[in-house]
Design an enzyme around this catalytic site. Structure first.
Site, PDB file in Angstrom:
ATOM      1  N   SER A  70       0.834  -1.212   0.000  1.00 13.60           N
ATOM      2  CA  SER A  70       0.000   0.000   0.000  1.00 13.60           C
ATOM      3  C   SER A  70       0.868   1.262   0.000  1.00 13.60           C
ATOM      4  CB  SER A  70      -0.903   0.019   1.231  1.00 13.60           C
ATOM      5  OG  SER A  70      -1.661  -1.169   1.308  1.00 13.60           O
TER       6      SER A  70
HETATM    7  N1  SAM Z   1      -0.608  -4.938   4.080  1.00 11.43           N
HETATM    8  C1  SAM Z   1       0.120  -5.195   2.864  1.00 11.43           C
HETATM    9  C2  SAM Z   1       1.482  -4.606   2.861  1.00 11.43           C
HETATM   10  O1  SAM Z   1       1.853  -3.903   3.805  1.00 11.43           O
HETATM   11  O2  SAM Z   1       2.207  -4.876   1.898  1.00 11.43           O
HETATM   12  C3  SAM Z   1      -0.629  -4.760   1.635  1.00 11.43           C
HETATM   13  C4  SAM Z   1      -1.707  -5.650   1.342  1.00 11.43           C
HETATM   14  S1  SAM Z   1      -2.304  -5.751  -0.290  1.00 11.43           S
HETATM   15  C5  SAM Z   1      -2.937  -4.149  -0.599  1.00 11.43           C
HETATM   16  C6  SAM Z   1      -3.726  -6.768   0.096  1.00 11.43           C
HETATM   17  C7  SAM Z   1      -3.368  -8.187   0.502  1.00 11.43           C
HETATM   18  O3  SAM Z   1      -4.565  -8.803   0.980  1.00 11.43           O
HETATM   19  C8  SAM Z   1      -2.869  -9.042  -0.635  1.00 11.43           C
HETATM   20  O4  SAM Z   1      -1.629  -9.597  -0.312  1.00 11.43           O
HETATM   21  C9  SAM Z   1      -3.942 -10.116  -0.790  1.00 11.43           C
HETATM   22  O5  SAM Z   1      -3.444 -11.373  -1.204  1.00 11.43           O
HETATM   23  C10 SAM Z   1      -4.495 -10.157   0.615  1.00 11.43           C
HETATM   24  N2  SAM Z   1      -5.842 -10.738   0.743  1.00 11.43           N
HETATM   25  C11 SAM Z   1      -6.932 -10.573  -0.030  1.00 11.43           C
HETATM   26  N3  SAM Z   1      -7.964 -11.295   0.450  1.00 11.43           N
HETATM   27  C12 SAM Z   1      -7.502 -11.936   1.562  1.00 11.43           C
HETATM   28  C13 SAM Z   1      -8.072 -12.837   2.512  1.00 11.43           C
HETATM   29  N4  SAM Z   1      -9.341 -13.255   2.442  1.00 11.43           N
HETATM   30  N5  SAM Z   1      -7.294 -13.286   3.509  1.00 11.43           N
HETATM   31  C14 SAM Z   1      -6.007 -12.912   3.631  1.00 11.43           C
HETATM   32  N6  SAM Z   1      -5.401 -12.057   2.763  1.00 11.43           N
HETATM   33  C15 SAM Z   1      -6.143 -11.577   1.750  1.00 11.43           C
END
Ligand code: SAM
Length: 215
Positions: free
Chosen positions: A61
């Site tokens: 992000s």
């Molecule tokens: N917090 C992260 C960072 O600091 O890099 C950024 C996260 S990215 C915007 C969103 C993440 O949410 C992705 O890695 C995606 O695979 C994960 N995601 C989406 N749905 C999910 C779920 N149901 N459970 C766990 N992770 C999930």
């Protein structure tokens, strides 16, 4: 490239000048090496205010959004935090310096493994990662004083509300697949929930049983 200088500039230009006030958020984000959480070819862009690709169609992000969400969590240092969407591990690293324990759930195994490796190398030892459907939370360690969701949900999963401690805060982007509203939901002492809409945002989808379908 002098990353420490770039990081100081990022804090001043993209966080302070845009209204981030919590001194601990500013200090922690001024110290954590965001460039170590992206691949080598993107390291020179790590202190711009952009989300960057981390593979598997996912992103780290943008720093401003990490700061807004962390500030909205109102951490004082002794909390148990649940993060949904480990991604690169950067948000978990920020949380780990501001709370007691961080439990982070990621659905994509290669991302979880890479984040684990980076966090271990940098010695963020109070971050615990599990590969699972994070729309269900992480029941073993509930209740959490803070739940921070870093992917966009169509609705607020009921599981998060029930895993929130009294007076706990849930920070979550809710809305359509393209844009969402960042919402803070506080569990009040009488077990009602107070909702506050903070700003418009744009996250990758939260995919899972209580999120978007996996297409
Ligand atoms: N917090 C992260 C960072 O600091 O890099 C950024 C996260 S990215 C915007 C969103 C993440 O949410 C992705 O890695 C995606 O695979 C994960 N995601 C989406 N749905 C999910 C779920 N149901 N459970 C766990 N992770 C999930």
């Amino acid at each position: 490239m002098d990353y420490a200088v770039a990081r100081r500039r990022m804090v001043e230009k993209h966080l302070v000048q845009r209204g981030i006030k919590d001194p601990r958020v500013l200090e922690v984000m001024g110290n954590i090496p965001r460039h170590k959480f992206v691949e080598d070819a993107l390291q020179s862009q790590a202190y711009t205010d952009y989300a960057l690709p981390i593979g598997e169609k996912q992103t780290i992000s943008q720093p401003y959004m990490v700061a807004v969400m962390t500030e909205a969590a109102q951490l004082i240092g002794d909390e148990k935090v649940l993060e949904i969407g480990t991604g690169s591990g950067y948000q978990a690293a920020v949380l780990s310096r501001m709370a007691a324990q961080v439990y982070s759930v990621e659905r994509i195994v290669v991302l979880a493994r890479r984040a684990r490796r980076i966090l271990d190398t940098l010695q963020y030892n109070n971050v615990h990662i599990k590969v699972s459907d994070g729309t269900l939370g992480w029941t073993e360690h509930q209740p959490y004083e803070v739940i921070l969701v870093t992917a966009g949900a169509p609705d607020v999963p009921q599981e998060y509300l029930s895993q929130l401690a009294p007076l706990g805060r849930l920070v979550i982007p809710v809305g359509g697949e393209d844009t969402q509203t960042l919402r803070r939901i506080t569990r009040m002492a009488d077990n009602t929930y107070r909702e506050e809409d903070l700003l418009l945002c744009r996250f990758v989808p939260l995919i899972g049983q209580s999120g978007w379908p996996n297409e």
